[in-house]
Write an enzyme that holds these catalytic residues in place. Structure first.
Site, PDB file in Angstrom:
ATOM      1  N   ASP A 343      19.519  85.126  82.242  1.00  0.00           N
ATOM      2  CA  ASP A 343      19.571  85.989  83.416  1.00  0.00           C
ATOM      3  C   ASP A 343      18.713  85.343  84.501  1.00  0.00           C
ATOM      4  O   ASP A 343      17.795  84.577  84.208  1.00  0.00           O
ATOM      5  CB  ASP A 343      19.035  87.371  83.053  1.00  0.00           C
ATOM      6  CG  ASP A 343      18.995  88.302  84.246  1.00  0.00           C
ATOM      7  OD1 ASP A 343      20.008  88.392  84.948  1.00  0.00           O
ATOM      8  OD2 ASP A 343      17.940  88.909  84.481  1.00  0.00           O
ATOM      9  N   ASP A 532      15.644  90.564  80.151  1.00  0.00           N
ATOM     10  CA  ASP A 532      14.434  91.376  80.144  1.00  0.00           C
ATOM     11  C   ASP A 532      14.417  92.410  79.037  1.00  0.00           C
ATOM     12  O   ASP A 532      13.479  93.185  78.929  1.00  0.00           O
ATOM     13  CB  ASP A 532      14.225  92.062  81.494  1.00  0.00           C
ATOM     14  CG  ASP A 532      15.371  92.995  81.853  1.00  0.00           C
ATOM     15  OD1 ASP A 532      16.214  93.266  80.984  1.00  0.00           O
ATOM     16  OD2 ASP A 532      15.423  93.455  83.008  1.00  0.00           O
ATOM     17  N   ASP A 536      19.651  93.867  80.620  1.00  0.00           N
ATOM     18  CA  ASP A 536      20.686  92.980  80.098  1.00  0.00           C
ATOM     19  C   ASP A 536      21.095  93.370  78.685  1.00  0.00           C
ATOM     20  O   ASP A 536      21.526  92.523  77.898  1.00  0.00           O
ATOM     21  CB  ASP A 536      20.185  91.529  80.120  1.00  0.00           C
ATOM     22  CG  ASP A 536      19.880  91.053  81.529  1.00  0.00           C
ATOM     23  OD1 ASP A 536      20.800  91.054  82.355  1.00  0.00           O
ATOM     24  OD2 ASP A 536      18.721  90.696  81.800  1.00  0.00           O
TER      25      ASP A 536
END
Length: 742
Positions: A343, A532, A536
């Site tokens: 991410d 995190d 996600d």
């Protein structure tokens, strides 16, 4: 661990454990303090003395001495073997007990004593290695100081960490460690978290910031309000969670199970066939002796311990380097990862965006534009909102603020309608050139409209982590491909990806779209998703391995991810992947060696080429070799730029629950019927998470079973919160494999 595959798992706390209310020394025992090794040494001395006397005078002394030596050595495994046999369970210790008794019956007393002595030595070394690796993890708890300064009723006093109560005011002077978790109520400082998260740089902390147990105060004196008991601090929870996770099984361990469990009764059948068929064509006593040798040669001692000890060593080493690996399945999957998807926000970037540029229309000042944007963002918790709010000194909140999902915000300020959102929400070409320029520089752009007229374009950028490029280079050097998945626009994503050295970029993604893309990115390879741990969640659940960044003090991230990187340094990622590869190689080596030893010794024993003494010696030496190789999984080789945290082997100053004894090498310890095992803080349901099935299945890590024995049928009344059903590995994992927050 004589009956490692089928022994009961519930054992009393060891003498070196720490029990509630009693501070006990938790240091690992010395080699000579291990009971199995003490008994083996005593038996060896008696055998040697009696054998020497027997050679020079009376052979009766040698016989009696040999029997005594055999009995002493057998005390380490025969009682548990008989206990398991009464419950219908047959294990390695059962085979060894039968072989020892049979050798004595055939008059091979010295060989019987040697069998017991060598097997006890191997058991003792195994016990020592397991305790050492597990207590190495508990060394984290020695970061808690022996006393803490607490202010009660205006008076400062030094008390034991166990006496600290929630709500107390704790004083932390420069150079002192925090005894438990708290929130700063007075003062500011910088905190050294290197021993916990593995990060070398201190962090700035002020009023309302959290302080975790074990953190070193590097600046001025501060006062903090205690938010957790010392025995339930973030540091203690980390140790507890990992100790539980160590017994969850990986596919390699299940492979060892699948081989070892049917192998034990098969060995007994083979030995019986050797004795029976051989007796029909030759001397019955000769073939009975060979059958006993086969029994010893085929005992899967090394196979039973080959993977579990490697798992314990690898998980303990990773934990000491700031990475929590949730069990053997995660260790093995990490070792097979060939693609990593990351991410952007908070993972590749620092997660603290700032306003880097403001382009305004004619007659509009920068301050006016930011004031209008801040009015809409006044009550928002979005990272972009925090960046805009941080750029103004005072904020006048707008009225009737409404969020338009996926687009932006609307509201009224001074009777004028204002809008703020992504450029695609506005039908105009104004600022188009500036938008393209800012986005190509890696910034996220939002437009501000007042009374139907665009007044500004605000560029916000979350800077790339300084170590991100180095971490990506290290992943590439390991042969691991990388990809960026982000909900941000493509221009911004590509700009940051280019800086980091990532070639594959997927932008403008919704959370579910990230999860759907993982299969295409993996292209049949094992893939890990780094995020995190909360936002996600779908992608973390879909990937073969979900890795949460910056999880220190975040219960949800630690509980839901397969791996939790405690700090914010992205270089922990290639470090933990490299270590997992090392550990998996050791697991495969141990399984191959264990099977090879059995495959070589059995035919040689059945044909009489090798006698009992030789087979016993080779068999136990092989087990010692497997143990020594497994311990290598605890060794880490730091990659370039990675600084291992300092270690502390001092005594523990808090009371915590004892670690589970590592008795059942093939299965994870089972909880007692009706219990619930750490799922979410307080074992409360997470909103939006479906209820899980009652327990992990037979191939999973820790099915609930009666009497604490994981080889018995599963109990229908045991729930394990926070663990995936079936603990599936590889391509069979689905998005429902573990609870996730919505």
């Amino acid at each position: 661990m004589a009956d490692a595959c089928c022994g009961p798992t519930s054992t009393p706390p060891s003498a070196n454990a720490v029990d509630h209310g009693h501070a006990v020394n938790d240091t690992a025992p010395r080699l000579w303090q291990v009971r199995e090794l003490q008994l083996a040494a005593a038996a060896a001395i008696i055998l040697a003395v009696s054998w020497s006397i027997g050679r020079t005078s009376d052979e009766t002394v040698a016989t009696v001495g040999g029997l005594i030596a055999a009995a002493i050595a057998a005390a380490t495994f025969a009682p548990s073997a008989l206990k398991n046999l009464r419950h219908g369970r047959i294990g390695v210790g059962t085979l060894m007990t039968i072989a020892l008794v049979g050798a004595i019956a055939l008059g091979q007393i010295p060989e019987a004593a040697m069998l017991g002595i060598l097997f006890s030595i191997a058991e003792g070394l195994e016990e020592y290695a397991v305790n050492k690796t597990r207590r190495g993890l508990r060394a984290l708890l020695s970061l808690v100081p022996p006393t803490a300064s607490v202010i009660r009723g205006g008076t400062e006093s030094a008390i034991s960490p166990d006496d600290i109560a929630i709500g107390d005011t704790m004083l932390l002077r420069p150079g002192e460690r925090a005894a438990t978790d708290g929130t700063i109520s007075l003062g500011s400082t910088n905190l050294d978290l290197s021993a916990i998260t593995g990060e070398s740089l201190p962090i700035e902390a002020g009023i309302d910031d959290e302080v975790h147990a074990g953190a070193i105060n590097g600046g001025g004196a501060i006062e903090m309000i205690v938010t957790a008991l010392a025995s339930d601090s973030s540091l203690a929870r980390i140790v507890h969670i990992v100790e539980q996770a160590q017994d969850r099984k990986g596919s390699g361990q299940r492979l060892a199970d699948r081989i070892a469990r049917p192998l034990v009764p098969s060995i007994m059948i083979l030995a019986a066939l050797v004795a029976g068929v051989g007796a029909m064509f030759g001397d019955p006593m000769l073939w009975l002796e060979r059958a006993l040798v086969v029994l010893v040669a085929a005992s899967p001692c090394a196979l039973a311990i080959s993977v579990p000890l490697s798992v314990v060593a690898a998980i303990g080493a990773a934990s000491r380097n700031g990475a929590l690996v949730k069990g053997g399945a995660a260790v093995e999957e990490l070792g097979r990862i060939r693609v990593v998807a990351l991410d952007k926000t908070g993972t590749l970037t620092a997660g603290t965006p700032e306003v880097v540029d403001v382009v305004t229309a004619a007659g509009i000042s920068r301050a006016d534009a930011l004031a209008a944007a801040a009015a809409l963002e006044a009550r928002s918790e979005h990272p972009l909102a925090r960046a805009i709010l941080a750029s103004v000194s005072t904020v006048t909140a707008a009225d009737d603020v409404t969020a338009i999902p996926g687009y932006g915000l609307t509201g009224t300020l001074d009777s004028a309608t204002i809008r703020l959102g992504k450029p695609s929400w506005f039908d105009t070409d104004i600022f188009s050139a500036d938008i393209a320029r800012l986005q190509s520089a890696g910034a996220t752009v939002v437009l501000v409209e007042r009374a139907g007229v665009l007044i500004a374009a605000i560029a916000v950028r979350d800077e790339l982590r300084p170590e991100a490029a180095d971490a990506i280079r290290q992943l590439t050097a390991l042969g691991i491909d990388t990809a960026m998945l982000t909900g941000d626009n493509a221009l911004t994503a590509r700009a940051l990806a280019a800086q980091a050295g990532i070639n594959t970029v997927h932008a403008d993604l919704l959370p579910e779209e990230k999860a759907a893309l993982l299969t295409d990115i993996a292209a049949g390879r094992k893939i890990a998703m780094v995020g995190d741990g909360v936002n996600d969640a779908p992608a973390l659940a879909t990937a073969d391995i979900g890795i949460a960044m910056g999880a220190m003090g975040t219960d949800v991230a630690i509980e839901t991810a397969d791996v939790a990187l405690m700090g914010e340094d992205l270089r922990h990622l290639p470090q933990v992947l490299a270590h997992a590869r090392h550990a998996r190689r050791i697991m495969v080596q141990n399984i191959a060696l264990s099977i090879a030893i059995i495959g070589i010794l059995v035919p040689l024993a059945a044909t009489g080429v090798l006698g009992l003494a030789t087979v016993v010696l080779v068999h136990e030496l092989a087990e010692v070799l497997v143990i020594a190789n497994a311990v290598r999984a605890a060794r880490t080789t730091p990659l370039h730029g990675f600084l291992p945290p300092p270690t502390d082997s001092g005594t523990l100053n808090i009371t915590v629950a004892p670690a589970p004894e590592f008795e059942d090498a093939c299965c994870a310890p089972a909880p007692k019927p009706g219990s619930v095992v750490a799922g979410t803080p307080g074992n409360l349901p997470v909103p939006g998470v479906p209820a899980m099935a009652s327990a992990v299945g037979p191939d999973g890590g820790g099915s609930g079973r009666p009497h604490g024995c994981t080889c018995a049928p599963p109990s229908p009344h045991v729930a394990i919160a926070g663990m995936e059903e079936g603990s599936a590995v590889g391509g069979n994992r689905t998005a429902s494999k573990r609870p996730q927050p919505s």
